[in-house]
Design an enzyme around this catalytic site. Structure first.
Site, PDB file in Angstrom:
ATOM      1  CB  CYS A 249      -0.946   0.002   1.191  1.00 14.75           C
ATOM      2  SG  CYS A 249      -2.115  -1.367   1.127  1.00 14.75           S
TER       3      CYS A 249
ATOM      4  CB  CYS B 188     -12.639  -0.787   7.554  1.00 11.57           C
ATOM      5  SG  CYS B 188     -12.747  -2.072   8.811  1.00 11.57           S
TER       6      CYS B 188
ATOM      7  CE  LYS C 186     -14.125   5.231   8.278  1.00 14.34           C
ATOM      8  NZ  LYS C 186     -14.850   4.993   7.037  1.00 14.34           N
TER       9      LYS C 186
ATOM     10  CG  HIS D 162      -6.243   2.480   0.751  1.00  8.92           C
ATOM     11  ND1 HIS D 162      -5.107   2.957   0.139  1.00  8.92           N
ATOM     12  CD2 HIS D 162      -5.840   1.405   1.478  1.00  8.92           C
ATOM     13  CE1 HIS D 162      -4.073   2.197   0.472  1.00  8.92           C
ATOM     14  NE2 HIS D 162      -4.482   1.250   1.273  1.00  8.92           N
TER      15      HIS D 162
END
Lengths: 482, 400
Positions: free
Chosen positions: B88, B213, B340, B344
């Site tokens: 990531c 998440c 958030k 992402h």
């Protein structure tokens, strides 16, 4: 001179309530309510006949050196592989020497006694000094069948050695006759059985006494000397009838553990034998009989060493580690008897690289890591360069097994996203008291019961199923000690 | 002794696509969207780009493992394109490549572009991928939330925080990001939420609920970098320069050696120390104006506040609850909504973080604009707490 040196047992923790089973099926088969008594053992989704046998064998070998074992037998009719030596998986998981023979004993309900007899004969004949016999079964039965009420999951293990051990082998007799009470064809999932009255009258009552009487005669023991008669049988009162025919006091017939466990297939004669050994006093005589296309009957006499054998669960300790299960659907799911929607995350290809599996076999099957001979740091997996930042010695690690090391939960989560047959998927960082750690699946756990700092023990389990290719892979998981 | 990257490279232009469930377009279009904005911002033509770094992590979704998807989508003039992957943190890795190339004098103008197209996989969360041949044979059957959730149990054990207090603190982390994201037109999730909503959301991986998440999104972000001298010669003023670019990778210590207690990111602490040294920052709590950190999960953001030495060890819960990291706090964090709420898209995220810091430093962040920020920090993490890649980058006005 030959005898049993040690015993071990394993009954999976889950016990399915027969009342719950009967209630779920009563709409279809009201007669099953008559069997709504007691409970049967239920293997977790990640257990099979091999993993249960590994647990029984670990219980049996607790405190015993494994270096002396020169032969291993695994009995089951529910082996995970039809062509791949299942006893080889058992042997690898136990980190037995690779320089020993192994054998799968199968295709009959008496395979457990046959395996035991084979080991006794091998040692008696000088072909070995110390041999391990393990039997395990996870039997499959159709929903709403009598069999699913009678069956249970479990395993037992015995170590046979060239001395009296805890139970001296006095003699045996076997009968081989193609009496087909039930069968399972090569590609069938379930057994097909014949009429029970015929099995009882023409099979059990005629064949078993022949074997038992023959064994008693060879052992030079009379029936009335027998203190424990071990004979797995789901027909009520038939073992007593057979005992009488052989001159054995019907009172000496051992409980078949039907109420608390169910019949564990090829393992059951050995499960009942272990249970008997846990009750027996030194100097008692035991007859063990296993029925299936004939019968094996074996006679033993316990020795004073029986009382010195400690540090194991056996069948009794394993039965005491119990968690009631009343969810019949869970039983169906764990046994592949119902197709659940597993979601997209279950679609990941679980193809196993056999090259990698072989190259890393001590790591994957034996949970063998490394211990640095320079700084003493235990680490998993074993690597060429030591992980200790203050050491980093090269090629300094010796093989080091974590299987029996005490561990603790450092961190954990209960994960509802990752696919699991028994969600949530529990896993965490397990640290070992004597060094080493790895992120590890946690099994046999209920949500809300674990936290950091809890002690765990390691168990050999199914890691993943590759349904596309009919393969399954194994690895070790942590079980919290509540 | 290397002199470091400080003030050697300037950001000439940046661009970022709208993040979210981009059912309307594929990876190529996302790349073009971010690229065109960056080019317009930089005021250059395609033939002025001399080299490019392309970051995308989940390769199975259409674009393949080379640099040609970028080269083709942008019709680049046959220049070198290097594809990079570092979990990531891939976006930061692309930026690092472009910045280093310029600093080395290998080219005058370089492009870094990160893109991820996740919403063509059919998964709600991150797609479940293959892990090679050995890992799946022994690694726990987990997921990203479950791996990051491990931090919570270890943090509680170490600092004696109750389940309830921790749950509320991480809930506040998410509430703050939702507030910020609501003000960002390019963000994926733009609805404010309450602490109670967050705490009562369905459990994903204990103790992380749905709102703990980050969003799984499609998106792309791009940076064009050059030297401060060239930027000035092109008539640019108020230059934003790179102050520090650090990357620290796990070497097995966390996952195999008992010296790590599971409650923090070993790599983040190392990368942060190196970055502060490179940027000449002595007291980060006072000197860092704002941050975009890798808030893949609320608990990640909370412990990262300590790993970046902004909150004292064990003090993140208090700082979070005190609003220290809120938009009106002392060090605003995730002012664009963060992973958030901005979303992402794996390979783009590191560049998206830099994009917000860049806009803020230039005073171009619209409704979200902070008052006079000087130093912006991005923290971009890939992997899992027990084994990861951690990038810390610092950018700021030239001369600061």
């Amino acid at each position: 001179m030959v005898g049993i040196k040690a015993y071990g047992g394993y009954i999976p923790r889950l016990r399915l309530s027969r009342k719950a089973m009967a209630q779920a099926n009563a709409w279809f088969s009201p007669g099953l309510m008559g069997q709504a008594k007691g409970e049967r053992s239920l293997a977790n989704w990640d257990e099979d006949s091999v993993t249960m046998a590994v647990e029984a064998a670990r219980d049996c070998l607790n405190g015993t050196t494994r270096d002396d074992i020169d032969g291993v037998y695994f009995a089951s009719t529910t082996m995970p592989f039809a062509d791949r030596q299942n006893s080889g998986i058992l042997s690898a998981a136990l980190t037995l020497s690779e320089d020993i023979p192994a054998a799968d004993v199968t295709s009959s309900q008496r395979a457990g006694t046959t395996a035991l007899l084979t080991a006794l004969n091998a040692v008696n004949g000088g072909a070995g000094k110390c041999q391990l016999v393990a039997a395990g079964d996870k039997r499959k039965a159709r929903s709403a069948s009598n069999q699913e009420f009678q069956f249970g999951d479990g395993a037992a293990a015995l170590l046979v050695s060239g001395d009296d051990g805890i139970a001296r082998f006095l003699g045996s007799h076997s009968i081989t006759v193609d009496f087909v009470d039930h069968f399972r064809g090569e590609e069938e999932e379930f057994d097909y059985g014949w009429e029970e009255r015929w099995i009882r009258d023409e099979g059990l009552i005629k064949i078993v006494p022949r074997a038992v009487k023959g064994a008693l005669e060879k052992a030079g023991v009379s029936g009335d000397q027998i203190d424990h008669f071990v004979f797995p049988c789901t027909f009520p009162r038939i073992p007593q009838t057979i005992a009488k025919q052989c001159g054995i006091d019907p009172e000496k017939v051992r409980d078949n553990l039907g109420a608390v466990c169910g019949e564990t297939g090829t393992a059951h004669a050995l499960v009942m034998l272990v249970d008997a050994l846990q009750d027996a006093e030194p100097g008692q005589k035991i007859v063990v009989a296993g029925f299936g296309q004939g019968c094996d009957a074996l006679v033993f006499e316990t020795t004073p060493a029986l009382k010195d054998l400690s540090g194991r669960n056996g069948v009794k300790g394993s039965l005491a580690n119990r968690k009631e299960e009343t969810n019949y659907m869970k039983y169906l799911a764990f046994n592949g008897l119902v197709e659940l929607e597993k979601g997209m995350r279950a679609e990941v290809d679980k193809k196993t690289a056999l090259t990698t599996t072989y190259r890393k076999r001590d790591m994957l099957f034996g949970l063998v890591g490394g211990r640095c001979t320079k700084c003493g740091t235990a680490q998993f997996p074993r690597s060429r360069i030591c992980v200790n930042p203050n050491c980093q010695a090269v090629d300094s690690q010796e093989p080091y097994s974590f299987a029996d090391k005490k561990g603790q939960i450092l961190s954990w989560s209960a994960d509802y996203l990752a696919y699991s047959m028994d969600p949530p998927s529990h896993y965490g960082m397990i640290t070992f008291e004597e060094g080493g750690r790895f992120l590890c699946d946690i099994t046999d756990v209920e949500p809300g019961t674990i936290d950091s700092g809890m002690n765990v023990r390691m168990v050999f389990r199914i890691k993943d199923f590759d349904d596309r290719r009919g393969f399954r892979r194994y690895f070790w998981k942590a079980v919290p000690e509540l | 002794m290397a002199s470091g990257i400080k003030d050697k490279v300037a950001v000439l232009g940046m661009g970022c696509s709208k993040f979210g469930e981009r059912w309307d377009c594929g990876g190529e279009e996302l790349m073009v969207e971010a690229y065109l904005e960056a080019m317009e911002d930089a005021g250059i033509e395609t033939n002025q780009v001399e080299a490019a770094w392309f970051s995308t992590h989940i390769d199975e979704i259409g674009v393949g493992k080379g640099g040609t998807p970028l080269s083709t989508a942008l019709r680049l003039p046959n220049i070198p394109v290097t594809r990079v992957e570092n979990f990531c943190a891939s976006g930061s890795e692309a930026f690092r490549g472009a910045v280093y190339a310029v600093a080395a004098g290998a080219c005058d103008i370089a492009l870094a572009l990160g893109m991820e197209k996740l919403k063509d996989t059919g998964y709600g969360g991150l797609p479940a991928g293959q892990q090679g041949t050995l890992n799946p044979l022994w690694s726990a059957n987990g997921s990203a939330p479950g791996n990051f959730a491990q931090l919570a149990s270890a943090y509680r054990a170490k600092h004696g925080v109750s389940k309830e207090d921790l749950k509320r603190a991480i809930a506040h982390v998410s509430v703050k990001s939702h507030e910020n994201g609501a003000k960002n037109p390019k963000a994926h999730l733009r609805r404010p939420v309450t602490e109670e909503q967050v705490m009562n959301a369905p459990m994903i991986a204990e103790p992380l609920g749905l709102f703990d998440c980050c969003g799984v999104s499609d998106g792309a972000a791009a940076a064009i970098v050059t030297t401060p001298e060239i930027a000035k010669s092109m008539g640019k003023d108020n230059l934003i320069t790179v102050k520090a670019l650090q990357l620290a990778l796990s070497n097995g210590l966390e996952s195999q050696h008992n010296s790590w207690d599971g409650s923090y990111f070993h790599t983040a602490r190392i990368a942060a120390k190196r970055a502060y040294e490179e940027a000449g920052i002595k007291n980060p709590r006072e000197e860092v104006s704002m941050m975009e950190v890798h808030d893949c999960f609320s608990i990640t953001e909370m412990v990262t506040m300590e790993d970046l030495f902004i909150s004292p060890e064990g003090g993140a819960v208090k700082d979070v609850m005190d609003g220290f990291y809120d938009a009106d706090g002392q060090v605003p964090c995730q002012i664009d909504g963060g992973l958030k709420c901005f979303g992402h898209p794996i390979g783009a995220s590191g560049l998206r973080m830099l994009y917000e810091m860049y806009l803020q430093l230039q005073g171009r962040a619209g409704e979200r604009q902070l008052k006079d920020p000087k130093i912006g920090l991005t923290h971009n993490l890939g992997g899992a707490p027990m084994s990861n890649v951690c990038s810390v980058a610092i950018i700021g006005a030239q001369g600061v």
